[in-house]
Write a protein that holds these residues in place. Sequence first.
Motif, PDB file in Angstrom:
ATOM      1  N   SER A 171       5.903   6.272  -4.111  1.00 11.14           N
ATOM      2  CA  SER A 171       6.537   5.168  -3.385  1.00 11.14           C
ATOM      3  C   SER A 171       6.213   3.807  -3.979  1.00 11.14           C
ATOM      4  N   TYR A 173       9.529  10.052   1.325  1.00 10.10           N
ATOM      5  CA  TYR A 173      10.633  10.793   0.716  1.00 10.10           C
ATOM      6  C   TYR A 173      10.949  12.030   1.568  1.00 10.10           C
ATOM      7  N   ASN A 210      14.669   8.974  -1.052  1.00 10.44           N
ATOM      8  CA  ASN A 210      14.213   8.110   0.029  1.00 10.44           C
ATOM      9  C   ASN A 210      14.550   8.740   1.377  1.00 10.44           C
TER      10      ASN A 210
END
Length: 503
Positions: free
Chosen positions: A496, A215, A231
Amino acid sequence: MKFLSSRFTMKLIIKLSAIITALALLIVTAGCSDSYQDAVIYFEIPEKPFTFDPQTASSDSELAVTANIYEGLLRKNASGAIVCGMAANFSKQGLTYTFTLRDNAEWSDGTPVTAADFVFGLRRAVQPETKAPFASRLFAIENAEQIYNGKLSPESLGVSAPDEKTVIIKLCREDDKFEESLTTSVAMPCSEEFFGKCGGKYGLTLDTVISCGSYMLTRWKKDPFALRIKNNTHYNGTFKPKNSAVYITASEDKTAIERLTENGADIAFIDSSLTDTAVKNGLKTAEYCNICWFLTMNSELPAALRKSLAMLIGPEVYGKSLKSGYSAATSVFPPAVLKSPDGTGMTAYNLAAGKELFIKEVSKLEDKKFPADIRLYYYDNGVIKPVITDIVGHWQNNLGAFINIEAAQNVDNLTSELKNQTLTMAVFPIRAESDVLSEYLENFSAVSGSSVSEIQSNILKGSNIFPLLFQNTSIAYSSALSDVATALGNGYIDFSFIVKTES
């Protein structure tokens, strides 16, 4: 023109039906994939972060974010195994590690992550002026401890970059936790060029944070507080998020449990006393027993008198006041540090013997009375006070020892009592940020011993330090989340892996 046979026509219809079905499934599957990959996770944190400098981050809130916006040479996968992160591969020969970075590693501004970034980051982590809270995790690197103590220059650290893709780390001793240390915030890379441009504000504002993990930080407002990580479009590693972003809040009006149950948050740190409440409300939980509450007493009271008071402490006294997530301490070391608690040197509850010793020791005092001005300071986390009042009430009822209690709002003002004991009495928590015994022992003054039992015995033998309670660190999350992988320390949560599906 000849008509197609009915048999041929039937085969054609079956084939067309199969194709249509496959296309429909593909569309539905793609739609489902997009559904969770576009999902936003709402994360409630316990306090507002001060910094996202990975070398100096220390609170749960800071570590949770830094763990997700940076990537080290190594990292942990969803099952907790240590695997390659920024490194494409690595080897170890004797005390020397060689890491090769993957070719496409980039910072969030598109510039390459190089071996020099890791050299600079590791050197900076052990420099005394950085004041990195977890610098000791790197002390196995050649000269690291001497640099930290100001005896050598950072350039003497056993880390080098012979080229842009190769990082060589030389150790001074074996350390079975070293590879795990390389997955944590203190071992993250740092671009020397970017660091220099920050003018002493590295990690303190949105503009002075650069990411290299799954990220990247895209929003950070401090008043009113608003934080978002999305992202990282420049991340080309193997840990690409299964969601689009994490919105991070720190509500001052509602508790984490309220935010979770009202669907204002998907995941949050909660007070461990509320885990049963969380489960009753349909939430899932993850817990780590990594906190030990201590009672300290200084030499204002004679050692034997301190011992007599400790003999009247135990779950027999405060058991009814214990909340979910709390238990009587059975060791100096919480289970997250020492899985099998060692009771060596612990003071057992013994009312009769404690009273006898107390009367004997009070008779030795100059006025043969227990001091009337003793004050016990305790960290008020909203849960511990009933336990404290049970203990001092038991002392008063059975020993005639009257002790005033006073709450302290800042835990940092009390934790140093493990080393200094400047206050007559204090109660406070010590949190283990990892399962590394040596790191946990840094909370105490000089300790010695060749075994855990001997170390604990030496800590407790002066009757100044008494383990009181164990407490869990607790995380609660919505049933809409799956693949929630948590691990002790380093922020606990790798976002994630998390999949969010709307219920």
